[in-house]
Design a protein around this motif. Structure first.
Motif, PDB file in Angstrom:
ATOM      1  N   GLU A  40       0.823  -1.201   0.000  1.00  0.00           N
ATOM      2  CA  GLU A  40       0.000   0.000   0.000  1.00  0.00           C
ATOM      3  C   GLU A  40       0.859   1.254   0.000  1.00  0.00           C
ATOM      4  O   GLU A  40       0.563   2.237  -0.702  1.00  0.00           O
ATOM      5  CB  GLU A  40      -0.923  -0.004   1.223  1.00  0.00           C
ATOM      6  N   ALA A  41       1.967   1.250   0.749  1.00  0.00           N
ATOM      7  CA  ALA A  41       2.835   2.423   0.825  1.00  0.00           C
ATOM      8  C   ALA A  41       3.543   2.674  -0.496  1.00  0.00           C
ATOM      9  O   ALA A  41       3.823   3.831  -0.843  1.00  0.00           O
ATOM     10  CB  ALA A  41       3.852   2.245   1.941  1.00  0.00           C
ATOM     11  N   ASN A  42       3.835   1.612  -1.241  1.00  0.00           N
ATOM     12  CA  ASN A  42       4.543   1.766  -2.509  1.00  0.00           C
ATOM     13  C   ASN A  42       3.709   2.465  -3.575  1.00  0.00           C
ATOM     14  O   ASN A  42       4.229   2.834  -4.636  1.00  0.00           O
ATOM     15  CB  ASN A  42       5.016   0.408  -3.023  1.00  0.00           C
ATOM     16  N   LEU A  43       2.415   2.646  -3.322  1.00  0.00           N
ATOM     17  CA  LEU A  43       1.573   3.399  -4.246  1.00  0.00           C
ATOM     18  C   LEU A  43       1.853   4.903  -4.146  1.00  0.00           C
ATOM     19  O   LEU A  43       1.481   5.667  -5.035  1.00  0.00           O
ATOM     20  CB  LEU A  43       0.089   3.127  -3.959  1.00  0.00           C
ATOM     21  N   LEU A  44       2.473   5.332  -3.029  1.00  0.00           N
ATOM     22  CA  LEU A  44       2.891   6.721  -2.820  1.00  0.00           C
ATOM     23  C   LEU A  44       1.740   7.712  -2.983  1.00  0.00           C
ATOM     24  O   LEU A  44       1.834   8.697  -3.718  1.00  0.00           O
ATOM     25  CB  LEU A  44       4.034   7.084  -3.780  1.00  0.00           C
ATOM     26  N   ASP A  45       0.648   7.446  -2.279  1.00  0.00           N
ATOM     27  CA  ASP A  45      -0.436   8.423  -2.231  1.00  0.00           C
ATOM     28  C   ASP A  45      -0.618   8.889  -0.791  1.00  0.00           C
ATOM     29  O   ASP A  45       0.032   8.401   0.126  1.00  0.00           O
ATOM     30  CB  ASP A  45      -1.737   7.849  -2.800  1.00  0.00           C
ATOM     31  N   ILE A  46      -1.502   9.826  -0.574  1.00  0.00           N
ATOM     32  CA  ILE A  46      -1.662  10.435   0.744  1.00  0.00           C
ATOM     33  C   ILE A  46      -2.975  10.016   1.394  1.00  0.00           C
ATOM     34  O   ILE A  46      -3.489  10.696   2.271  1.00  0.00           O
ATOM     35  CB  ILE A  46      -1.558  11.976   0.617  1.00  0.00           C
ATOM     36  N   THR A  47      -3.499   8.865   0.985  1.00  0.00           N
ATOM     37  CA  THR A  47      -4.750   8.361   1.552  1.00  0.00           C
ATOM     38  C   THR A  47      -4.517   7.780   2.945  1.00  0.00           C
ATOM     39  O   THR A  47      -3.396   7.405   3.304  1.00  0.00           O
ATOM     40  CB  THR A  47      -5.347   7.270   0.646  1.00  0.00           C
ATOM     41  N   ILE A  48      -5.595   7.700   3.729  1.00  0.00           N
ATOM     42  CA  ILE A  48      -5.523   7.128   5.072  1.00  0.00           C
ATOM     43  C   ILE A  48      -5.228   5.637   4.969  1.00  0.00           C
ATOM     44  O   ILE A  48      -5.813   4.935   4.131  1.00  0.00           O
ATOM     45  CB  ILE A  48      -6.846   7.359   5.825  1.00  0.00           C
ATOM     46  N   PRO A  49      -4.331   5.100   5.797  1.00  0.00           N
ATOM     47  CA  PRO A  49      -4.029   3.657   5.732  1.00  0.00           C
ATOM     48  C   PRO A  49      -5.251   2.798   6.027  1.00  0.00           C
ATOM     49  O   PRO A  49      -6.094   3.154   6.850  1.00  0.00           O
ATOM     50  CB  PRO A  49      -2.959   3.485   6.823  1.00  0.00           C
ATOM     51  N   LYS A  50      -5.348   1.657   5.336  1.00  0.00           N
ATOM     52  CA  LYS A  50      -6.443   0.715   5.606  1.00  0.00           C
ATOM     53  C   LYS A  50      -6.276   0.114   7.000  1.00  0.00           C
ATOM     54  O   LYS A  50      -7.245  -0.068   7.728  1.00  0.00           O
ATOM     55  CB  LYS A  50      -6.446  -0.378   4.536  1.00  0.00           C
ATOM     56  N   THR A  51      -5.040  -0.230   7.330  1.00  0.00           N
ATOM     57  CA  THR A  51      -4.714  -0.670   8.688  1.00  0.00           C
ATOM     58  C   THR A  51      -3.443   0.068   9.117  1.00  0.00           C
ATOM     59  O   THR A  51      -2.502   0.232   8.319  1.00  0.00           O
ATOM     60  CB  THR A  51      -4.455  -2.191   8.738  1.00  0.00           C
ATOM     61  N   PHE A  52      -3.410   0.495  10.372  1.00  0.00           N
ATOM     62  CA  PHE A  52      -2.264   1.262  10.867  1.00  0.00           C
ATOM     63  C   PHE A  52      -1.154   0.304  11.316  1.00  0.00           C
ATOM     64  O   PHE A  52      -1.305  -0.401  12.320  1.00  0.00           O
ATOM     65  CB  PHE A  52      -2.694   2.166  12.010  1.00  0.00           C
ATOM     66  N   ALA A  53      -0.065   0.288  10.554  1.00  0.00           N
ATOM     67  CA  ALA A  53       1.057  -0.628  10.828  1.00  0.00           C
ATOM     68  C   ALA A  53       2.099   0.087  11.688  1.00  0.00           C
ATOM     69  O   ALA A  53       3.137   0.551  11.193  1.00  0.00           O
ATOM     70  CB  ALA A  53       1.657  -1.119   9.521  1.00  0.00           C
ATOM     71  N   TRP A  54       1.822   0.185  12.998  1.00  0.00           N
ATOM     72  CA  TRP A  54       2.758   0.846  13.907  1.00  0.00           C
ATOM     73  C   TRP A  54       4.075   0.085  14.038  1.00  0.00           C
ATOM     74  O   TRP A  54       5.099   0.641  14.439  1.00  0.00           O
ATOM     75  CB  TRP A  54       2.126   1.015  15.281  1.00  0.00           C
ATOM     76  N   SER A  55       4.042  -1.192  13.655  1.00  0.00           N
ATOM     77  CA  SER A  55       5.254  -2.012  13.749  1.00  0.00           C
ATOM     78  C   SER A  55       6.335  -1.543  12.778  1.00  0.00           C
ATOM     79  O   SER A  55       7.500  -1.934  12.910  1.00  0.00           O
ATOM     80  CB  SER A  55       4.919  -3.480  13.468  1.00  0.00           C
ATOM     81  N   ASN A  56       5.963  -0.715  11.795  1.00  0.00           N
ATOM     82  CA  ASN A  56       6.964  -0.193  10.855  1.00  0.00           C
ATOM     83  C   ASN A  56       8.062   0.571  11.576  1.00  0.00           C
ATOM     84  O   ASN A  56       9.241   0.490  11.212  1.00  0.00           O
ATOM     85  CB  ASN A  56       6.297   0.720   9.826  1.00  0.00           C
ATOM     86  N   PHE A  57       7.673   1.321  12.606  1.00  0.00           N
ATOM     87  CA  PHE A  57       8.658   2.120  13.336  1.00  0.00           C
ATOM     88  C   PHE A  57       9.621   1.215  14.104  1.00  0.00           C
ATOM     89  O   PHE A  57      10.818   1.490  14.161  1.00  0.00           O
ATOM     90  CB  PHE A  57       7.950   3.088  14.283  1.00  0.00           C
ATOM     91  N   ALA A  58       9.091   0.152  14.698  1.00  0.00           N
ATOM     92  CA  ALA A  58       9.963  -0.787  15.412  1.00  0.00           C
ATOM     93  C   ALA A  58      10.903  -1.490  14.444  1.00  0.00           C
ATOM     94  O   ALA A  58      12.093  -1.680  14.744  1.00  0.00           O
ATOM     95  CB  ALA A  58       9.111  -1.813  16.156  1.00  0.00           C
ATOM     96  N   GLU A  59      10.388  -1.852  13.269  1.00  0.00           N
ATOM     97  CA  GLU A  59      11.229  -2.533  12.278  1.00  0.00           C
ATOM     98  C   GLU A  59      12.308  -1.601  11.740  1.00  0.00           C
ATOM     99  O   GLU A  59      13.452  -2.015  11.528  1.00  0.00           O
ATOM    100  CB  GLU A  59      10.354  -3.054  11.131  1.00  0.00           C
ATOM    101  N   SER A 239      11.088  -0.574   0.243  1.00  0.00           N
ATOM    102  CA  SER A 239      10.084  -0.596   1.316  1.00  0.00           C
ATOM    103  C   SER A 239       9.824   0.840   1.730  1.00  0.00           C
ATOM    104  O   SER A 239      10.438   1.354   2.674  1.00  0.00           O
ATOM    105  CB  SER A 239      10.589  -1.431   2.499  1.00  0.00           C
ATOM    106  N   PHE A 240       8.924   1.494   1.024  1.00  0.00           N
ATOM    107  CA  PHE A 240       8.668   2.901   1.293  1.00  0.00           C
ATOM    108  C   PHE A 240       8.033   3.113   2.659  1.00  0.00           C
ATOM    109  O   PHE A 240       8.188   4.176   3.260  1.00  0.00           O
ATOM    110  CB  PHE A 240       7.781   3.503   0.192  1.00  0.00           C
ATOM    111  N   ASN A 241       7.301   2.122   3.144  1.00  0.00           N
ATOM    112  CA  ASN A 241       6.712   2.259   4.481  1.00  0.00           C
ATOM    113  C   ASN A 241       7.808   2.366   5.545  1.00  0.00           C
ATOM    114  O   ASN A 241       7.748   3.211   6.443  1.00  0.00           O
ATOM    115  CB  ASN A 241       5.774   1.083   4.774  1.00  0.00           C
TER     116      ASN A 241
END
Length: 276
Positions: A40-59, A239-241
């Motif tokens: 979803e992030a690789n689409l590079l748009d400014i829409t609201i996430p379908k699910t909030f992946a807070w684990s991205n910050f930990a990764e 991995s743009f996210n």
């Protein structure tokens, strides 16, 4: 409401809109994409996430065995010692250039000012560092950042220095102060507003510098925060996210510094411009 107030209000509204477009929208773009899944992030748009992946910050934080901690350490060391040299050297140089008007000092002032227009030469600098056997060292990187920011720093100190009355110096000399005591005990404490401005502006510039550490401080052990962005960009996949999560993480320290010291920044800039 008279015509002047209407024009003033219109200019304020335009300024707010332009500021929102330039600063707020890009930050929101990074924030929403940092909370998306990879596809979803690789689409590079400014829409609201379908699910909030807070684990991205930990990764992003744990990538390559917590490499971002090494990067923060290197960037903070680089920023701190560069600022230390800039404040000491820049304040002294600004004081001498503002107070003395003889020919040698005028020539030195012109040379320093020229540094605002001449970019760093990468290959000659690397050859010089290699000849001095300090290439790929933190010391050489600190010296480079100091040299690059010295012209702007001296310019601000010089402008602010003219607001300090010479009578203070004359009284200090009568009381038996040496030149060093005069500067350290009387002049430098009066430079707090412009010093705060210099700290904020140069800290943001040095901490966020990408190209100079890339050229002059290569190596995994020397990585700085901006270079951690490479961790999430590859030849075949990105991995743009995680990339945007990393950007948010490394942006937070300087954002906090700017918000906390915003008033000092404006005060120092205005004082240096008006009194200089």
């Amino acid at each position: 409401m008279n015509t002047y107030k209407k024009k003033h209000l219109f200019a304020d509204i335009i300024g707010i809109i332009v500021g929102f477009i330039i600063f707020v929208i890009p930050f929101l773009f990074m924030l929403v994409n940092s909370l998306k899944e990879r596809v979803e992030a690789n689409l590079l748009d400014i829409t609201i996430p379908k699910t909030f992946a807070w684990s991205n910050f930990a990764e992003a934080f744990t990538a390559k065995h917590y490499q971002i901690l090494t990067a923060f350490k290197n960037s903070l060391l680089l920023t701190f010692f560069s600022l230390l040299f800039l404040i000491v050297v820049g304040s002294m140089a600004g004081y001498v250039i503002q107070r003395r008007k003889d020919k040698p000092v005028t020539i030195i002032s012109m040379i320093i000012t020229t540094g605002l227009m001449i970019p760093a030469a990468v290959m000659p600098t690397i050859w010089l560092l290699q000849a001095l056997h300090i290439y790929k060292t933190m010391f050489s990187m600190i010296m480079i950042e100091t040299a690059l920011q010295i012209p702007f720093t001296v310019l601000l100190y010089r402008g602010f220095m003219s607001s300090i009355p010479r009578e203070l110096e004359e009284a200090a000399y009568i009381d038996g102060c040496s030149t060093l005591q005069l500067f350290r005990q009387i002049i430098f404490p009066l430079l707090k507003p412009v010093t705060a401005t210099i700290i904020i502006l140069n800290a943001c510039t040095i901490f966020n510098d990408f190209t100079n550490p890339l050229y002059f401080l290569p190596g995994a052990e020397n990585i700085t925060v901006q270079q951690t962005l490479y961790n999430f960009m590859g030849q075949y996949s990105s991995s743009f996210n995680l990339l945007f999560a990393d950007v948010i993480i490394i942006t937070i320290p300087m954002l906090i510094v700017f918000i906390v010291f915003n008033k000092q920044l404006v005060a120092g800039m205005v004082a240096g411009a008006v009194k200089g």
